[in-house]
Enzyme design. Structure first.
Site, PDB file in Angstrom:
ATOM      1  CB  ALA A   1      20.723  15.767  15.123  1.00 51.98           C
TER       2      ALA A   1
ATOM      3  CG  ASN B   1      12.288  17.992  14.903  1.00 53.11           C
ATOM      4  OD1 ASN B   1      11.338  18.762  14.942  1.00 53.11           O
ATOM      5  ND2 ASN B   1      12.141  16.683  14.806  1.00 53.11           N
TER       6      ASN B   1
ATOM      7  CG  HIS C   1      22.819  18.416  11.120  1.00 53.35           C
ATOM      8  ND1 HIS C   1      21.688  18.601  10.360  1.00 53.35           N
ATOM      9  CD2 HIS C   1      22.635  17.241  11.791  1.00 53.35           C
ATOM     10  CE1 HIS C   1      20.855  17.600  10.570  1.00 53.35           C
ATOM     11  NE2 HIS C   1      21.414  16.763  11.426  1.00 53.35           N
TER      12      HIS C   1
END
EC number: 1.4.1.21
Length: 262
Positions: A128, A183, A213
């Site tokens: 991601a 993750n 993020h």
């Protein structure tokens, strides 16, 4: 060119996305699924309709005997820890549940040892996030990295009325406390090469609708900031769609003669 044969563990959002791309997308004609494992039989029924010649199983052990070039783990940290490092004795392995490599003491070093003997490779997709190529290039020159992950309450199974910092600390503890959501932290720490340089902050915010993020890097070569706002998979709010596409891209890269990026 011979098709790449693929064994898949996990027929959830990521696994289904990969299979859809094999059936009618960018992997069509390049990859052939030979086995799909999932503990939920109802998920396998659709796979059997899509790929009548592909074997299916609810038994994880069957993945280890598949006649495949590559095994893709897209199930869980527990599944990844169960498959590794032994799967590297038979296949190249793509691991989506990267947290297992941080959470399970000694697993990463055992994977390295097996890979060196067998010649098979363990592949960690970007998942991601972006910027892993930069972090890898800066290895040994990084002073500190801060990863801030911001998700809506439904993605974290939390009930909060205002922006709340749920966690701030080390990568290992972040993965232990949020194994299905973090993750990204494991992938960042593997790219940096030293988990102690990475601080993880997990934020739950009812005002946001996408997974965000932010990676901030201080190094001797420069200062870097990456921000990614990812839409979730329609059928899995805990997984960013781009994480599934990163698996597709990595598999596609295995079939090509030219590779772009570090």
């Amino acid at each position: 060119m011979k098709k790449l044969s693929l064994a898949l563990v996990g027929a959830g959002g990521i696994g289904t996305t990969v299979l859809r791309e094999i059936r009618e997308g960018r992997l069509e004609g390049k990859v052939e699924p030979v086995l799909v494992c999932d503990r939920h039989p109802e998920k396998l029924k659709r796979i059997e309709r899509w790929f009548p010649d592909c074997d299916t199983s609810t038994d994880l052990d069957d993945a280890m005997s598949a006649e495949a070039d590559v095994l893709l783990e897209a199930a869980s940290v527990e599944a990844a820890a169960s498959l590794l490092p032994d799967a590297l004795k038979r296949f190249d392995v793509i691991v989506m549940s990267v947290g297992a490599l941080v959470l399970e003491e000694g697993l990463l070093s055992r994977c390295r040892e097996v890979a060196e003997v067998t010649g098979h490779r363990l592949h960690v997709p970007s998942g991601a996030v972006g910027g892993l190529d930069v972090l890898r290039a800066l290895r040994g020159r990084v002073r500190e990295v801060t990863l801030t992950t911001i998700k809506p309450p439904k993605a974290l199974n939390k009930d909060v009325s205002e922006r709340t910092v749920l966690y701030e600390g080390s990568v290992r503890d972040a993965v232990r406390k949020f194994p299905k959501n973090i993750n990204v932290a494991a992938a960042v720490s593997l790219a940096v090469g030293d988990p102690s340089l990475v601080t993880v902050r997990i934020v739950c915010d009812p005002e946001v609708s996408v997974n965000t993020h932010v990676i901030e890097v201080e190094s001797s070569a420069g200062t870097y900031r990456f921000e990614l706002r990812n839409e979730a998979l329609p059928d899995n709010p805990k997984t960013s769609a781009v994480a599934a596409y990163s698996a597709v891209a990595l598999i596609e890269r295995m079939t090509e003669g030219i590779r772009v990026g570090t």
